[in-house]
Write a protein that holds these residues in place. Structure first.
Motif, PDB file in Angstrom:
ATOM      1  N   GLU A   1      -1.489  -8.286  -4.209  1.00 45.18           N
ATOM      2  CA  GLU A   1      -2.353  -7.561  -3.279  1.00 45.18           C
ATOM      3  C   GLU A   1      -1.815  -7.655  -1.861  1.00 45.18           C
ATOM      4  N   ILE A   2      -1.393  -8.848  -1.462  1.00 44.07           N
ATOM      5  CA  ILE A   2      -0.795  -9.027  -0.141  1.00 44.07           C
ATOM      6  C   ILE A   2       0.446  -8.143   0.002  1.00 44.07           C
TER       7      ILE A   2
ATOM      8  N   ARG B   1      -1.212  -7.603   8.257  1.00 44.88           N
ATOM      9  CA  ARG B   1      -0.732  -6.467   9.051  1.00 44.88           C
ATOM     10  C   ARG B   1      -0.274  -6.907  10.432  1.00 44.88           C
TER      11      ARG B   1
ATOM     12  N   ASP C   1       1.101  -5.395  -1.356  1.00 42.31           N
ATOM     13  CA  ASP C   1       0.742  -3.983  -1.283  1.00 42.31           C
ATOM     14  C   ASP C   1       0.496  -3.517   0.148  1.00 42.31           C
ATOM     15  N   TYR C   2      -0.059  -4.393   0.987  1.00 44.54           N
ATOM     16  CA  TYR C   2      -0.307  -3.956   2.361  1.00 44.54           C
ATOM     17  C   TYR C   2       0.554  -4.687   3.393  1.00 44.54           C
ATOM     18  N   CYS C   3       1.650  -5.244   2.923  1.00 45.06           N
ATOM     19  CA  CYS C   3       2.607  -5.889   3.827  1.00 45.06           C
ATOM     20  C   CYS C   3       3.828  -4.991   3.971  1.00 45.06           C
ATOM     21  N   ASP C   4       4.289  -4.796   5.183  1.00 48.76           N
ATOM     22  CA  ASP C   4       5.422  -3.910   5.448  1.00 48.76           C
ATOM     23  C   ASP C   4       6.770  -4.624   5.431  1.00 48.76           C
TER      24      ASP C   4
ATOM     25  N   ASP D   1      10.293  -7.438  -2.610  1.00 51.68           N
ATOM     26  CA  ASP D   1       9.476  -8.636  -2.752  1.00 51.68           C
ATOM     27  C   ASP D   1      10.044  -9.458  -3.910  1.00 51.68           C
TER      28      ASP D   1
ATOM     29  N   SER E   1       3.174  -8.535   9.787  1.00 57.34           N
ATOM     30  CA  SER E   1       4.180  -7.522   9.457  1.00 57.34           C
ATOM     31  C   SER E   1       4.819  -6.925  10.705  1.00 57.34           C
TER      32      SER E   1
ATOM     33  N   LYS F   1      -6.015  -9.083   4.815  1.00 60.64           N
ATOM     34  CA  LYS F   1      -5.359  -7.800   5.055  1.00 60.64           C
ATOM     35  C   LYS F   1      -5.043  -7.608   6.521  1.00 60.64           C
ATOM     36  N   ASP F   2      -5.998  -7.931   7.405  1.00 64.73           N
ATOM     37  CA  ASP F   2      -5.753  -7.784   8.842  1.00 64.73           C
ATOM     38  C   ASP F   2      -4.662  -8.740   9.298  1.00 64.73           C
TER      39      ASP F   2
ATOM     40  N   SER G   1      -9.745 -11.204   7.980  1.00 61.89           N
ATOM     41  CA  SER G   1      -9.395 -10.907   6.594  1.00 61.89           C
ATOM     42  C   SER G   1      -7.898 -11.077   6.371  1.00 61.89           C
TER      43      SER G   1
END
Length: 354
Positions: free
Chosen positions: A116-117, A94, A119-122, A9, A97, A90-91, A88
């Motif tokens: 934060e984004i 994902r 952290d849950y982005c692949d 990142d 990703s 987060k959804d 959301s």
């Protein structure tokens, strides 16, 4: 070229090492030369980039889109997305990703949102501007300065003066100058609305200790501190310190531009200020957009609302930089804008594996 930035990142300059940042400058230099020579740069055919901009943009968006075209990648610019409305973040992230190879985010929010984004982005995430950093702009400025001074590595031990509204952008330039090994003088009014907040001053000082202990970082209200500097940069008057307000002021409001004109005017960048440097080779940069004249909707609205001839004259001459000084430095300023393309291309290429 090989990079250890593959899959990384790019969220804040503080997350990079000087060697990694130098790699990006060198790659930008090479990719720019290739483009000027007509070299085919389609290294990433079949890759796709998605951009979600929650803050208006001209140069950054155009640089990402044209760079994707040059690199052979698809580019999606999200507009009427569900993201953050009835889905959301987060959804949504994902979902993206699974479809894309790179995510670009621009948001008028603190940087915690971006981390934060990530952290849950692949897939790699690139910061296209938050309230806490603008890494793609800083890279473009680095390339521009080294072109102006004659070559790669030429920024070492040069001195930048950031003059004017010091509420935010010197935070970004502090990291830039520290990572490049440049001196930085932050020069602006005593008014707390336009001062660099103390935690940011402390962070920059720590970065200087880590990266450039032989360089100087100073914050002052003394405009004569421009003496001897090599480059001057500035920013529009509309932003205020988070210690006073964590919101960017309404661009339609007259006071957001002119409410503190008497405090800011002594720090307006002008040819007279440049002469005070004593350096005949000094030049000015500006990340744009600039209110250096009234030849736009905001300028016309300001003129219509100006309560007296003094403020009308200030608006016509230019706010943070005078029109006359801006035009003298236009070749540098618009090359700085063009370099957004070459440096953004380098960032994307580096994290994808060039």
């Amino acid at each position: 070229m090989n990079s250890n930035l593959v899959g990384r990142d790019i969220l804040n300059l503080r997350d990079l090492t000087p060697d990694q940042f130098r790699y990006l400058i060198n790659l930008s230099w090479e990719l720019k030369a290739q483009k000027k020579s007509g070299v085919d740069q389609r290294h990433f055919c079949g890759k796709n980039v998605v951009a979600n901009f929650m803050w208006s943009s001209t140069r950054t968006r155009c640089a990402f889109e044209t760079s994707c075209n040059d690199l052979g990648m698809g580019f999606t610019y999200l507009t009427n997305s569900h993201m953050g409305y009835d889905e959301s973040m987060k959804d949504a992230i994902r979902v993206l990703s699974g479809m894309y190879d790179l995510l670009v985010i621009r948001a008028q929010l603190r940087e915690e949102f971006l981390y934060e984004i990530a952290d849950y982005c692949d897939i790699p995430v690139i910061n296209a501007l938050t309230l806490d950093d603008h890494p793609t702009q800083m890279l473009a400025d680095a390339l521009t300065m080294e072109e102006q001074w004659g070559g790669l590595g030429s920024s070492r031990h040069k001195t930048m003066a950031y003059v004017g509204n010091c509420s935010g952008m010197p935070y970004f330039y502090g990291r830039l100058c520290a990572i490049l090994g440049m001196n930085l003088r932050v020069i602006g009014p005593e008014n707390p609305r336009y001062r660099l907040r103390q935690p940011w001053v402390d962070e920059i000082a720590e970065l200087y200790k880590r990266w450039s202990p032989d360089c100087e970082f100073t914050v002052t209200t003394d405009a004569s501190a421009v003496e001897g500097v090599d480059v001057i940069t500035t920013e529009v008057w509309r932003y205020r310190s988070p210690d006073v307000s964590d919101q960017v002021l309404d661009p339609e409001a007259y006071d957001s531009w002119m409410g503190d004109v008497n405090d800011l005017l002594p720090y307006r960048v002008s040819s007279e200020l440049c002469e005070r440097t004593g350096n005949r080779d000094v030049f000015c940069m500006h990340e744009l957009p600039s209110v250096h004249n009234a030849e736009h909707e905001i300028g016309r609205k300001l003129l219509a609302q100006a309560p007296n001839d003094f403020e009308r004259t200030v608006i016509e001459e230019g706010l943070e930089i005078t029109d006359e000084c801006f035009e003298k430095n236009a070749s540098v300023i618009f090359r700085e804008a063009e370099n957004r393309q070459h440096t953004i291309k380098a960032i994307m290429a580096a994290v994808l594996g060039l």
